[in-house]
Design a protein around this motif. Structure first.
Motif, short mmCIF file in Angstrom:
data_model
loop_
_atom_site.label_atom_id
_atom_site.label_comp_id
_atom_site.label_asym_id
_atom_site.label_seq_id
_atom_site.Cartn_x
_atom_site.Cartn_y
_atom_site.Cartn_z
N ILE A 1 0.86 -1.19 0.00
CA ILE A 1 0.00 0.00 0.00
C ILE A 1 0.90 1.24 0.00
O ILE A 1 1.78 1.39 0.85
N ARG A 2 0.68 2.13 -0.95
CA ARG A 2 1.58 3.27 -1.11
C ARG A 2 1.33 4.38 -0.09
O ARG A 2 2.24 5.17 0.20
N GLU A 3 0.11 4.45 0.42
CA GLU A 3 -0.21 5.58 1.30
C GLU A 3 -1.45 5.26 2.14
O GLU A 3 -2.43 4.71 1.62
N ILE A 4 -1.41 5.59 3.42
CA ILE A 4 -2.58 5.53 4.30
C ILE A 4 -2.72 6.91 4.94
O ILE A 4 -1.78 7.43 5.54
N THR A 5 -3.90 7.49 4.80
CA THR A 5 -4.17 8.82 5.37
C THR A 5 -5.31 8.71 6.37
O THR A 5 -6.29 8.02 6.11
N VAL A 6 -5.18 9.43 7.47
CA VAL A 6 -6.27 9.55 8.44
C VAL A 6 -6.55 11.04 8.65
O VAL A 6 -5.65 11.79 9.06
N GLU A 7 -7.77 11.45 8.35
CA GLU A 7 -8.15 12.83 8.63
C GLU A 7 -8.30 13.03 10.14
O GLU A 7 -9.07 12.33 10.78
N ALA A 8 -7.53 13.97 10.66
CA ALA A 8 -7.70 14.39 12.05
C ALA A 8 -8.06 15.87 12.04
O ALA A 8 -7.54 16.66 12.82
N GLY A 9 -8.96 16.20 11.11
CA GLY A 9 -9.19 17.60 10.75
C GLY A 9 -9.62 18.49 11.89
O GLY A 9 -9.31 19.68 11.91
N ARG A 10 -10.34 17.96 12.85
CA ARG A 10 -10.75 18.77 14.00
C ARG A 10 -9.69 18.65 15.09
O ARG A 10 -9.54 17.59 15.72
N PRO A 11 -8.95 19.72 15.35
CA PRO A 11 -7.88 19.65 16.36
C PRO A 11 -8.38 19.19 17.73
O PRO A 11 -7.63 18.58 18.51
N ASP A 12 -9.67 19.47 18.04
CA ASP A 12 -10.20 19.11 19.35
C ASP A 12 -10.40 17.61 19.50
O ASP A 12 -10.82 17.15 20.57
N THR A 13 -10.11 16.82 18.46
CA THR A 13 -10.22 15.36 18.59
C THR A 13 -8.85 14.69 18.75
O THR A 13 -8.78 13.48 18.96
N ILE A 14 -7.77 15.45 18.64
CA ILE A 14 -6.42 14.87 18.67
C ILE A 14 -5.92 14.74 20.10
O ILE A 14 -5.94 15.71 20.87
N THR A 15 -5.47 13.54 20.45
CA THR A 15 -4.91 13.29 21.79
C THR A 15 -3.61 12.50 21.64
O THR A 15 -3.39 11.85 20.61
N PRO A 16 -2.76 12.51 22.66
CA PRO A 16 -1.53 11.71 22.61
C PRO A 16 -1.83 10.23 22.39
O PRO A 16 -1.09 9.54 21.69
N GLU A 17 -2.91 9.73 23.00
CA GLU A 17 -3.25 8.31 22.88
C GLU A 17 -3.61 7.95 21.43
O GLU A 17 -3.19 6.90 20.92
N LYS A 18 -4.35 8.82 20.77
CA LYS A 18 -4.74 8.55 19.38
C LYS A 18 -3.54 8.65 18.45
O LYS A 18 -3.40 7.85 17.51
N LEU A 19 -2.66 9.60 18.70
CA LEU A 19 -1.44 9.70 17.89
C LEU A 19 -0.56 8.47 18.07
O LEU A 19 0.07 8.00 17.12
N ALA A 20 -0.53 7.94 19.29
CA ALA A 20 0.27 6.73 19.55
C ALA A 20 -0.28 5.54 18.77
O ALA A 20 0.48 4.70 18.27
N VAL A 21 -1.62 5.47 18.62
CA VAL A 21 -2.23 4.39 17.83
C VAL A 21 -1.83 4.53 16.37
O VAL A 21 -1.47 3.55 15.70
N LEU A 22 -1.89 5.74 15.84
CA LEU A 22 -1.48 5.96 14.44
C LEU A 22 -0.03 5.53 14.23
O LEU A 22 0.29 4.84 13.27
N LYS A 23 0.82 5.93 15.16
CA LYS A 23 2.25 5.58 15.05
C LYS A 23 2.45 4.07 15.13
O LYS A 23 3.27 3.50 14.39
N LYS A 24 1.69 3.43 15.99
CA LYS A 24 1.79 1.97 16.14
C LYS A 24 1.57 1.25 14.82
O LYS A 24 2.24 0.25 14.52
N TRP A 25 0.64 1.76 14.02
CA TRP A 25 0.30 1.10 12.76
C TRP A 25 1.04 1.71 11.57
O TRP A 25 0.71 1.40 10.41
N GLY A 26 2.02 2.54 11.84
CA GLY A 26 2.84 3.09 10.76
C GLY A 26 2.13 4.13 9.91
O GLY A 26 2.50 4.36 8.76
N ILE A 27 1.11 4.78 10.48
CA ILE A 27 0.36 5.81 9.75
C ILE A 27 0.89 7.18 10.18
O ILE A 27 0.82 7.53 11.36
#
Length: 505
Positions: free
Chosen positions: A266-292
């Motif tokens: 897969i050449r690219e995986i994108t996740v919209e986190a467009g609303r800043p009020d939804t971004i947390t360290p825990e969610k970013l850690a999940v993205l990083k875990k899966w290489g996104i």
């Protein structure tokens, strides 16, 4: 509002084109009915000679004045009946556009084009073997585009071919769109599937929706695996996919990687986190875990009063803080969106937004022009929202071109919308080698995109004939919950037919 009367009877598709042209100049133009007094009356004359040259004349009566226009275009062959209809539509569009430009003093830089994807037209001519000079002349002669718009199309096409060298053959793969229909709140300009997450969670719809989405991903994964299909890109959109909890995100990504074949290519995986009020360290850690590491953090504006007016319950400072939080968490390809023409914003506010963007220098910056979408709260209550006039909107768009070029960004995709402010466009800019593959393939319609989740559209592209058909999942979570099993099986049947496989039972 203006009422347009066309002096001759034309088929409905012709009338729709003439109405679209008139709407480039006036909001909410209506075609005259028996009980309506027209304030725009146009009469056409047209003729095709034995040398396949079509000529058209228009006489427009408006505000006590008369405006006239003549257009001629030669063709090498007679063409099919369909070709002849297209040529006549274009000729009538030309003379109507010209008379309206004379009347209003407004030059339409996109000429007679009213469609969403002008770059697709450029690609069509390129693949037919035309040189850049021949395409330039064709876009001026046959469509009345300005040099500025043709130049940006040329730059975009060149960038797309660098980003995806196999763009013309990528139809043997598919991309996946996965829609999460929840947001903290709904923005005033929005018509995407975006439902307040807290009220839906209380009613049990979030958990039930996620169960249905897991099922869709698993079943589509079986089909993709059975047919050894390669996936170009995956795009998690919505709504805001980071509205759900970190553990819910983690379970979905696990399901995706467990279910889809060839995930390593897969050449690219994108996740919209467009609303800043939804971004947390825990969610970013999940993205990083899966290489996104490709996400969006969308300010839209760097003026707090504007954010309040459009219903975004976060501050400018929160946008800035969440951008740097994402960067420190390892997000290496961050997109940010700005919108031209938001309520009470002019050139000063837009310049401020560009100055704030300069402090962060995201890998890509998408500049949207406000569009009055039919179902949005802003369209239903226009009197509440004072937006920029055409001249100001054009000035802001021109400034975005200047600023991005000066800061090393290149335009890589472009699309337009109905009722867009100033008849302008939306442009995605990126730093070198940071372009979104998904954004290119969906705009150029070069491959099938399979839509999963709420409000997701499956776009089935027949690469042999160019025919495109669509299948839409329900937009509302309640409706999706009742029909997701039927939806996935209908999609799989349509995919079997498209690829010539035996229809699944």
């Amino acid at each position: 509002m203006r009422v347009l009367k066309v002096g001759q009877a034309y088929p409905q598709d012709f009338m729709r084109v003439l109405l679209d042209i008139t709407n480039l100049f006036f909001e909410d133009t209506k075609l005259a009915k028996k009980d309506m007094v027209p304030d725009l009356v146009v009469h056409f004359e047209h003729h095709t000679d034995e040398h396949f040259t079509i000529s058209a004349d228009a006489t427009l009566q408006a505000d006590g004045e008369i405006y006239k226009s003549h257009f001629e275009q030669g063709y090498e062959t007679e063409g099919t009946e369909k070709d002849q209809k297209i040529r006549l539509k274009r000729a009538l569009s030309h003379v109507l556009l010209d008379t309206l430009e004379q009347m209003t003093g407004i030059k339409q830089q996109w000429g007679i084009l009213t469609g969403i994807r002008p770059t697709k037209l450029y690609h069509k001519f390129r693949k037919a073997g035309l040189t850049d000079k021949e395409i330039h002349d064709k876009l001026i002669d046959e469509f009345s585009l300005t040099d500025e718009k043709i130049s940006i199309l040329n730059n975009i096409v060149k960038t797309q071919l660098k980003t995806i060298p196999d763009l013309d053959t990528i139809g043997n793969e598919v991309s996946i769109y996965i829609g999460i229909p929840f947001c903290p709140t709904k923005c005033a300009y929005c018509t995407f599937p975006a439902y307040a997450i807290q009220s839906n969670r209380k009613q049990g719809r979030v958990a039930t929706f996620l169960d249905g989405l897991h099922y869709e991903i698993e079943e589509m994964g079986k089909w993709l695996t059975e047919h050894d299909m390669k996936i170009t890109s995956v795009y998690w959109g919505g709504g805001t996919p980071t509205s759900i909890e970190a553990e819910e995100m983690d379970a979905l990504y696990k399901k995706m990687f467990d279910s889809f074949p060839h995930t390593e290519t897969i050449r690219e995986i994108t996740v919209e986190a467009g609303r800043p009020d939804t971004i947390t360290p825990e969610k970013l850690a999940v993205l990083k875990k899966w290489g996104i590491d490709r996400i969006s953090v969308n300010p839209q504006s760097y003026t707090d009063e504007t954010l309040k007016a459009i219903g975004r319950h976060h501050t400018v400072q929160e946008t800035i803080e969440k951008f740097w939080m994402a960067r420190e968490a390892g997000m290496n390809n961050i997109n940010m969106d700005l919108i031209i023409g938001l309520p009470n914003e002019g050139t000063d506010e837009f310049e401020h937004s560009l100055s704030e963007s300069e402090k962060m220098m995201p890998e890509s910056l998408t500049v949207h022009t406000l569009s009055f979408k039919r179902a949005s709260e802003m369209t239903h209550n226009k009197e509440k929202y004072k937006v920029a006039d055409r001249k100001t909107a054009e000035s802001m768009m021109h400034r975005s071109h200047e600023w991005t070029e000066a800061h090393g960004y290149t335009p890589y995709y472009l699309y337009r919308q109905k009722n867009i402010l100033g008849n302008l466009e939306n442009v995605g800019y990126s730093l070198p080698r940071e372009e979104s593959i998904y954004n290119i393939v969906i705009m150029e319609e070069v491959q099938t995109i399979i839509g999963l989740g709420c409000g997701a559209s499956t776009k089935l592209v027949n690469v042999e004939t160019g025919k495109i058909t669509q299948y839409h999942n329900p937009k509302e979570p309640a409706a999706y919950i009742l029909s997701f099993e039927e939806a996935i099986h209908k999609k799989i049947e349509a995919l079997d037919v498209l690829y010539g496989f035996e229809v699944s039972k």
